[in-house]
Design a protein around this motif. Structure first.
Motif, PDB file in Angstrom:
ATOM      1  N   CYS A 153     -50.569 -16.497  -2.547  1.00  9.62           N
ATOM      2  CA  CYS A 153     -50.618 -15.423  -3.537  1.00  9.62           C
ATOM      3  C   CYS A 153     -51.965 -15.353  -4.253  1.00  9.62           C
ATOM      4  O   CYS A 153     -52.412 -14.265  -4.620  1.00  9.62           O
ATOM      5  N   LEU A 183     -50.174  -7.773  -6.146  1.00 16.49           N
ATOM      6  CA  LEU A 183     -48.983  -8.102  -6.945  1.00 16.49           C
ATOM      7  C   LEU A 183     -48.140  -6.864  -7.225  1.00 16.49           C
ATOM      8  O   LEU A 183     -47.523  -6.750  -8.288  1.00 16.49           O
ATOM      9  N   CYS A 208     -44.659  -7.692  -2.686  1.00 19.11           N
ATOM     10  CA  CYS A 208     -43.644  -8.741  -2.797  1.00 19.11           C
ATOM     11  C   CYS A 208     -42.490  -8.501  -1.815  1.00 19.11           C
ATOM     12  O   CYS A 208     -42.019  -9.424  -1.151  1.00 19.11           O
TER      13      CYS A 208
END
Length: 458
Positions: free
Chosen positions: A389, A405, A410
């Motif tokens: 990430c 993000l 996700c």
């Protein structure tokens, strides 16, 4: 001499061409949709008069959280469920009506198949839907009996970044703009060709054009302004272009990818995590057990910097980039002195003075308040590396937000990343049951409900 006016002829010819193009396009669309409509009507007839269109809406509102058409989720797959129950179990539509409206009651009545399903799915009865009418259920059955749509090909995490600018039909905005530009270009070329052709015809017939009688030609901008068709085309093109760029700008609101603020004390992850190979979780220890990774306290820094009071430099010497950025040995030593001042450390007497000052660190990664994210779930349970990430953090002199993000980023990770099944004590029992139920050893987070709204928004 006879005069023939061609003032509006060009626009009429182009308008007729556009009309012909649009008519043929919609005719092709109608022809392409005809088999699908026929299949839908046939499915509706086979489903006993239910409406698949209404059924799809009801399915998405009431069933999609636990069921899919083509695969097991929390509940079984529902494609052709009525036909399968009729052929395999001898159950009719009335049984399905009773089951949907009051599944606990059907189970309590001793029905063999109801109790079989109840036992197979961990003794969790389906949520009853007494508000659904028989017609509503018939519509849902008509939708489940309709031909399933073609399965979408899974995309990789790398492709997800490119997919953010793609429409649901798979045609990118760039392709749409390119096609529009091509159409407008063809129209302009057609206008020029028609103009030349009509001039040749007029000259062959001895007709004097009004435009040629003028003593001088009109300025280009004035000629353009007087041509209503070109003005309309230009306005449409500008509106579409403006809408495209406005959409792109609005889609970046709240996305801070690449954000790299200057901190009050310069901390080089390249030196600490890269050159000295310090484990990320040594400083960010709460990432293993907490929702947040936490900001390391200055006492953690002092564990090492009580003894390391100056920067000796990389044995290989400073790079050209460090020299250009002013990151010399003296610079890093000065940052250590800032640490001493903030924590209240007397370097000469080797003791704390008690006069500390909090460091106002600038936050880099900031999810919206309505999005729930737990570091321990990903770090300790899933075993995901920090770099997944946060990017190559060990190479960053100044930390920046590596990933977008976004919700799509996700969700795509949950769809494509396999859950670690073996050697995971936290999920051992759950994984065993899921492996038996799905019949596979590799499970994605999405198969376990990882893309349900309530997992991240509640």
């Amino acid at each position: 001499m006879k005069k023939v006016l061609y003032r509006h002829l060009f626009s009429k010819v182009l308008g007729f061409s556009l009309l012909l193009f649009s008519t043929s396009f919609y005719a092709q669309e109608a022809a392409a949709d005809a088999p699908a409509e026929a299949a839908t009507e046939q499915a509706a007839a086979d489903a006993g008069g239910g409406d698949p269109a209404k059924g799809k809406q009801l399915f998405n509102q009431n069933c999609a959280a636990c069921h899919a058409l083509d695969r097991k989720m929390t509940g079984p797959a529902l494609a052709n469920v009525e036909q399968r129950l009729s052929e395999d179990e001898g159950l009719d539509r009335e049984w399905i009506h009773a089951w949907v409206k009051n599944s606990p009651g059907v189970i309590a009545s001793g029905d063999s198949y109801a109790n079989k399903i109840y036992a197979e799915y961990n003794q969790a009865a389906m949520t009853p839907f007494p508000t659904l009418s028989d017609q509503d259920i018939d519509d849902i059955l008509a939708y489940t009996a309709a031909p399933p749509p073609a399965a979408a090909q899974p995309t990789t995490a790398a492709a997800a970044g490119d997919a953010t600018g793609t429409a649901s039909s798979g045609i990118s905005n760039e392709m749409i703009l390119g096609a529009l530009a091509l159409v407008f270009g063809l129209l302009v070329i057609m206008l020029i060709l028609v103009n030349k052709t009509l001039r040749r015809i007029a000259e062959a017939n001895g007709v004097v054009l009004e435009k040629e009688k003028a003593e001088k030609r009109l300025p280009l901008w004035k000629a353009f302004a007087q041509n209503q068709f070109l003005v309309l085309v230009a306005v449409i093109f500008l509106l579409l272009s403006g809408a495209y760029f406005a959409y792109g700008y609005l889609m970046q609101v709240g996305v801070d990818q690449g954000y790299a603020p200057v901190q009050p004390i310069h901390f080089s992850h390249k030196i600490h995590a890269g050159d000295n190979r310090i484990e990320c979780k040594y400083c960010h220890s709460s990432a293993r057990v907490s929702k947040t990774s936490g900001i390391p306290s200055l006492n953690v820094c002092m564990n090492c910097h009580k003894s390391i009071y100056e920067y000796a430099g990389n044995p290989e010497g400073p790079s050209a980039e460090d020299i250009a950025a002013g990151h010399t040995n003296e610079f890093y030593t000065g940052e250590i002195k800032k640490l001493y001042k903030a924590v209240g450390w007397d370097e000469e007497n080797q003791k704390y003075t008690g006069e500390s000052k909090p460091v106002e660190w600038v936050r880099i990664h900031n999810l919206p308040d309505f999005a729930y994210f737990n570091h321990s779930q990903h770090v300790s349970v899933a075993g995901i590396e920090c770099q997944t990430c946060h990017g190559p953090i060990e190479e960053m002199e100044v930390v920046e937000q590596f990933a977008p993000l976004t919700m799509g980023w996700c969700v795509n990770c949950h769809r494509t990343t396999n859950v670690k099944v073996e050697g995971n004590e936290y999920y051992t029992a759950i994984h065993e049951e899921l492996s038996k139920k799905y019949g596979v050893e590799e499970l994605t987070a999405a198969m376990m409900g990882g893309i349900e709204c309530g997992k991240c928004h509640y």
